[in-house]
Enzyme design. Structure first.
Site, PDB file in Angstrom:
ATOM      1  CB  ALA A 228     -39.159  12.275 -29.287  1.00 33.01           C
ATOM      2  CG  ASP A 254     -40.201  14.282 -33.426  1.00 34.69           C
ATOM      3  OD1 ASP A 254     -40.331  14.923 -32.648  1.00 34.69           O
ATOM      4  OD2 ASP A 254     -40.579  14.334 -34.670  1.00 34.69           O
ATOM      5  CD  GLU A 259     -34.791  18.828 -36.171  1.00 31.43           C
ATOM      6  OE1 GLU A 259     -35.353  19.791 -35.829  1.00 31.43           O
ATOM      7  OE2 GLU A 259     -34.585  17.993 -35.349  1.00 31.43           O
ATOM      8  CG  HIS A 282     -38.333  18.857 -33.980  1.00 23.29           C
ATOM      9  ND1 HIS A 282     -36.966  19.304 -33.573  1.00 23.29           N
ATOM     10  CD2 HIS A 282     -38.747  18.968 -32.816  1.00 23.29           C
ATOM     11  CE1 HIS A 282     -36.745  19.680 -32.336  1.00 23.29           C
ATOM     12  NE2 HIS A 282     -37.851  19.464 -31.862  1.00 23.29           N
ATOM     13  CB  ILE A 283     -44.211  16.416 -35.510  1.00 18.93           C
ATOM     14  CG1 ILE A 283     -44.043  14.939 -35.648  1.00 18.93           C
ATOM     15  CG2 ILE A 283     -43.971  17.420 -36.891  1.00 18.93           C
ATOM     16  CD1 ILE A 283     -45.164  14.284 -36.556  1.00 18.93           C
ATOM     17  N   GLY A 285     -43.858  17.907 -30.429  1.00 17.92           N
ATOM     18  CA  GLY A 285     -44.673  19.030 -29.710  1.00 17.92           C
ATOM     19  C   GLY A 285     -45.771  19.661 -30.679  1.00 17.92           C
TER      20      GLY A 285
END
Ligand SMILES: NC(=O)c1ccc[n+]([C@@H]2O[C@H](COP(=O)([O-])OP(=O)(O)OC[C@H]3O[C@@H](n4cnc5c(N)ncnc54)[C@H](O)[C@@H]3O)[C@@H](O)[C@H]2O)c1
Ligand SMILES: O=C(O)[C@H](O)COP(=O)(O)O
Length: 399
Positions: A228, A254, A259, A282-283, A285
């Site tokens: 991550a 993640d 992307e 990419h979640i 945060g």
């Protein structure tokens, strides 16, 4: 009226705050390409980005009047920090605001992978009732290997121990081991003993390809892998091979080498057909709490910089934490860190019979930054003389 451009679906509280501080604010949902960004930055004083928008040297060269970049996230690898500093463009980030959100996602990944939840869910969705304990484990007593013991890694360490996990970590820097965590002298020492390996290094260029075939090969049989941090850190082709061979029992990713720029864009990965695999866009945060906190924190940094010249918590300029102006005007003078610049600034002011109400100086590496509150607004000639001082990078009068 100063203008702000906020990209990548930055929390609306940031736009509200900037508008409350007199900015004209334009917002966009997605990230922009380099050419699109150059076009969009015409007349813009401060820009807000997240992890997808690359503020490159070419962008900064094309828009030299840009005053500041706010990274509404932790990572700043998407910004050419060195060149921004050379241009006198301040860069800020939110170093802490989303760290807990990442930690909670990774804890979720660890437990779900140890219980093979993705595989079971896949089977049930395809009509297979696969009630078995095979390959499923409690996390209690298992060893978690944390690579990168910074703000995220160290928080994860504490919460993982609270779950009964044994924690080992590896970091390039000297770090305080929290709780009973054990620092490994080498990465291989961590890999050889960890039932779960999770990467939380930063996005410095030297971490490109950091975790590849050799590192995967050193992992324990049936271990799980989690990334991550940044997509370019891990070789997903090697990961797939070690999943397909049965060496690793599962993985959670993640972040990806490439992307999409915005929600709704297409995305493909060869990992999609792995059964005990957690794929998230990419979640780490991306919680409402974290995004709200980031929106407030970074917009405040941009406002303080614009209104007071404060560089507190800047990631690329000498840090000076400034209060309200104590004079009639405030002169913010960024320069090459050379001997005599401060004296030259004060000589020019003295020759113009301008008294100094307050003055702060900070230097860091190649840069020096002096902020002077003066008793009267300098004349055009004085301002020209200040701008002409050898080594001057950027000067701004804040009144
Ligand atoms: N997935 C997401 O949504 C998400 C959210 C937040 C942060 N991140 C990423 O996570 C990264 C880490 O966040 P953080 O707040 O913990 O950062 P941090 O700077 O506090 O910690 C990073 C740690 O990694 C260490 N490190 C760097 N390179 C290393 C290497 N090659 N080997 C060993 N240790 C190394 C550093 O010394 C530091 O202690 C961020 O830089 C960002 O790229 C991702
Ligand atoms: O650097 C970060 O904080 C994370 O990668 C989150 O990035 P994002 O704000 O683009 O989700």
């Amino acid at each position: 009226m100063p203008k702000a451009l906020l990209l990548e679906n930055i929390h609306p509280d940031a736009a509200k705050s900037l508008r409350d501080h007199g900015f004209e604010v334009e917002t966009m949902k997605g990230a922009l390409s380099e050419d699109e960004l150059i076009d969009a930055l015409d007349g813009v004083d401060v820009v807000g980005v997240r992890s997808k928008t690359n503020v490159t040297r070419r962008v900064l060269e094309a828009r030299p009047t840009l005053s500041a970049v706010g990274c509404f996230c932790i990572g700043t690898n998407q910004v050419d920090l060195g060149f921004a500093g050379e241009q006198g463009i301040a860069v800020f980030n939110a170093p802490y605001s989303n760290t807990r959100s990442v930690v909670e996602l990774v804890l979720c990944d660890i437990i779900c992978l140890m219980r093979r939840i993705p595989a079971h869910t896949h089977h049930l969705k395809h009509g297979v009732w696969d009630k078995t304990a095979t390959g499923s484990h409690e996390v209690r007593g298992k060893t978690l290997g944390i690579i990168g013991y910074g703000n995220i890694g160290s928080q994860l360490s504490v919460l993982a121990e609270a779950l009964g996990m044994r924690v080992v970590f590896y970091d390039l820097e000297e770090k305080l081991a929290l709780g009973n965590a054990h620092r490994c002298a080498t990465l291989n020492e961590l890999l050889e003993q960890s039932d779960a390996v999770t990467i939380h290094v930063d996005g410095r260029k030297s971490n490109t390809g950091f975790f590849g075939e050799d590192q995967f090969a050193h992992m324990k049989q049936d271990a799980i892998f989690i990334n991550a941090s940044r997509g370019f850190v891990a070789d997903l082709g090697a990961l797939k091979q070690h999943l397909d061979s049965g060496h690793l029992s599962g993985a959670a990713v993640d972040v990806f080498p490439v992307e999409p720029k915005k929600t709704g864009d297409p995305f493909e990965t060869a990992l999609a057909d792995e059964d005990n695999m957690i794929l998230t866009p990419h979640i780490g945060g991306s919680t409402l709490e974290a995004q709200e906190a980031i929106g407030h924190f970074v917009s405040q940094r941009l406002e303080d910089y614009w209104e007071k010249g404060s560089t507190s918590l800047s990631v690329n300029l000498p840090q000076i934490n400034l209060g309200a102006n104590r004079g009639v005007a405030r002169i913010a003078h960024l320069h090459a860190n050379l001997p005599g610049v401060l004296a030259h600034v004060n000589r020019v002011l003295g020759e113009e019979n301008i008294n100094i109400a307050a003055q702060s100086l900070g230097t860091e590496g190649e840069l020096g930054y002096v902020v002077t509150d003066v008793s009267q607004r300098p004349s055009k000639a004085a301002l020209e003389a200040l701008r002409s001082i050898e080594g001057t990078i950027r000067m701004r009068v804040i009144s």
